[in-house]
Structure formats: C-alpha cells, structure tokens
Scaffold this active site. Structure first.
Site, PDB file in Angstrom:
ATOM      1  CG  ASP A 107      -2.464   0.580   0.950  1.00  0.00           C
ATOM      2  OD1 ASP A 107      -2.496   1.794   1.066  1.00  0.00           O
ATOM      3  OD2 ASP A 107      -3.168  -0.100   0.689  1.00  0.00           O
ATOM      4  CG  HIS A 140      -5.083   3.940   1.057  1.00  0.00           C
ATOM      5  ND1 HIS A 140      -4.672   2.623   0.468  1.00  0.00           N
ATOM      6  CD2 HIS A 140      -6.717   3.853   0.907  1.00  0.00           C
ATOM      7  CE1 HIS A 140      -5.757   1.997   0.000  1.00  0.00           C
ATOM      8  NE2 HIS A 140      -6.638   2.781   0.086  1.00  0.00           N
ATOM      9  CB  SER A 291      -9.380   0.691  -0.051  1.00  0.00           C
ATOM     10  OG  SER A 291      -8.857   1.004  -0.968  1.00  0.00           O
TER      11      SER A 291
END
Length: 337
Positions: A107, A140, A291
């Site tokens: 990620d 994120h 996600s």
C-alpha cells in the site's frame, strides 16, 4: 511518471511488461529494457503502441502486458464520505494478544501510531515503508493497518510501499514486490488497489506473481467503479475479491464493483480507523471505500488462521453452509469492530 488512458484503463505510456522469454520477440520495438525481481520492463521506441505490442506477443504465446497503473480504492467522488474525516480517538487497546499470522500489506506504507508503535513488526520497518505524508491518499495504508489490527489482534504486518501519496502505483512495482515476498510469504495478503485492463483480460504477470504465493490467501478490493467490469487483481480466480456494503450491511454501496467474479463483501461505508497525526487529524479518521471492506475480510481470515492454515480458514469462511450470500457480492463478512 506519465499516465495514458486506453480503453477506460490507465497505463504507463511506452512500457510493456514481459519475462525474458519475450525479449527477443520484442527486440525490434525496444529502446531499452530494465530487469529486476523476475520481470522485465520494455521501454518501447517512440510512437510504438504498447497495447498493440502486447497483443502481438500474446499471439505468439508469450507473457506480456502494458504496464497498467493501479490505484488505491478509497472513495473520492460524491457523497459526504468522499474523503477522510477527522474522528475522535477510538477506544482500542492492542493488549498482549499475539498471533503467529503475518499479513502482507502492499500500500502507501504505515505511519507511527500508538496501536503498534511498540510492535516488533513496526520496529523492523525502514523509512521506505513509512506512509506518505502528502497526497490525496496519504494515510491509506495506515488506515488499513488499523482495521487489520482490530479485526485480527496480535497479527504482524509485512509492509511494502507500492503506492505513492496519491494512491498511484503500477503493475511493475507490484509484481516486483510480490516477487520479493516469496522469500517469506505471509499467510494473508491485503491488496486494496487495482485496475481495469485495456482488454478486460487478466494481466498475466500479475496473475503469475500472485499464483506463486501458493500458500498465501490474497484478498483484493473489487474497486470503486460501480460496475461489473472485472477489476484486477480482485477478479483473478486465485484471489478473494471483496465488494463494499453500505453502513446497514444489507445493500451494496453504490460505488462498489460487483459481479460473478466477486467472492465476498463487508461494510465499506464510514469505517473509523488509525490515521496520520497532523493538520486536522489527531491519528484517527473515518473513510469509505472497497479498500477498507477488503481489510475487514483479510482481517477475518487472518484471525481465523490462528488455529488452522490460512487457505483452510478462507475456504471455511467462504464456503460454510448457512453463511449469507448476496448475489454479485459473494459471502457476507459482518463487521465486528
């Protein structure tokens, strides 16, 4: 790097991914080749179309793909949950629970946070695995790490940064990271990013790299496309593709991808988790997207893998009699955060 739109897909212009077997066949179109971690990136001569070269090589039975651009899948468009929002501190204490399960997290990286600042796995991270501090998707990876930590207490994370602060990466970087994972494969792998392909066919080198992790359960997001168009790598048969439900956990979130290629679903709307500490945020946020539904499913499998091999745990959770199935969304994994 530049990005080119082709057939509602995004690619790196002038680049084709291959293995060594295809190099001689592509030699007349090649300006340069970079090779690392088991794959080759052919840099084409000016004016050469990477999609046409890919088709030509595939007709010869060779493994090839344009270098597709992959993007993280938080929600950005429409509605009140289209970006991360500051939220009060979450009353979660990691405790002393320990698990032998390792979850791979490819990620944007992971930032320091009280939930894992003293964890062995975090202490082993280098600066290259730190979460991006700027960009639309900065935080994120940290947000996903928190969902995994809460859903599967005590697991260790194997963190590899493949997306930049805007959530952008490419197939070459992801395939190389997957190749490096072969040395110490995790039991579960979380991929909260993906892409459409120029021809809607699976990207062969990405499929090969995931398939080589034969004992790992790979969990990937179905994308925020709001369509049934295959989203890769979630649509691969070897991968658990995850769609997002709304906060009621009864209906598909309007933005979520769906289709017969989706295997599981979980809540994706208004989840709260760990985040960056700075600006309006004090280490916590609320965010939405496929996600994050993916992290809940990956975490559930990782938690179950404490007591049995991860592959067996995944098969049991996905195939148990009496589990709720939602058409085009797969098996429901209820949120338990």
């Amino acid at each position: 790097m530049e990005i080119q739109s082709v057939g509602a897909a995004f690619i790196r212009p002038g680049q084709v991914l291959t293995d060594r077997a295809a190099l001689s066949a592509a030699a007349r179109w090649t300006q340069a080749v970079s090779e690392a971690d088991g794959i080759c990136v052919i840099h084409l001569s000016p004016g050469v179309d990477p999609c046409e070269i890919t088709a030509d090589l595939r007709e010869q039975g060779l493994r090839a793909s344009p270098n597709h651009v992959l993007r993280g899948q938080p929600l950005f468009f429409g509605g009140p949950a289209s970006r991360p929002f500051p939220t009060p501190a979450i009353g979660f204490k990691p405790g002393k629970s320990r698990s032998n399960v390792v979850v791979g997290l490819l990620d944007t990286g992971v930032a320091k946070h009280p939930w894992w600042s003293s964890g062995d796995w975090y202490g082993r991270l280098g600066p290259e695995e730190a979460d991006a501090s700027e960009g639309a998707q900065a935080g994120h990876g940290t947000f996903i790490a928190g969902l995994l930590a809460r859903r599967a207490p005590g697991v260790a994370l194997s963190v590899h940064r493949v997306l930049d602060g805007d959530g952008i990466g490419d197939e070459a970087a992801v395939v190389r990271a997957l190749h490096r994972l072969r040395e110490r494969p995790p039991q579960v792998l979380n991929l909260s990013f993906g892409c459409n392909t120029f021809d809607d066919r699976p990207p062969p080198l990405l499929a090969d790299a995931i398939g080589a992790l034969s004992d790992t359960v790979t969990v990937a997001c179905a994308g925020n496309t709001g369509s049934d168009r295959p989203f890769w790598p979630a649509a691969l048969p070897s991968t658990v593709g995850v769609a997002a439900l709304d906060a009621s956990q009864e209906r598909r979130a309007p933005y979520s991808g769906y289709g017969t290629w989706v295997d599981a679903c979980a809540r994706g709307d208004w989840l709260a988790s760990s985040f960056l500490d700075g600006g309006d945020f004090a280490g916590y946020a609320a965010w939405s997207g496929t996600s994050f539904a993916t992290a809940l499913v990956a975490g559930a499998i990782a938690d179950a893998a404490r007591d049995e091999p991860a592959k067996e745990a995944a098969e049991r959770l996905l195939g148990s009699e009496g589990t709720r199935q939602i058409p085009d969304l797969g098996v429901l994994f209820p949120a338990s955060l």
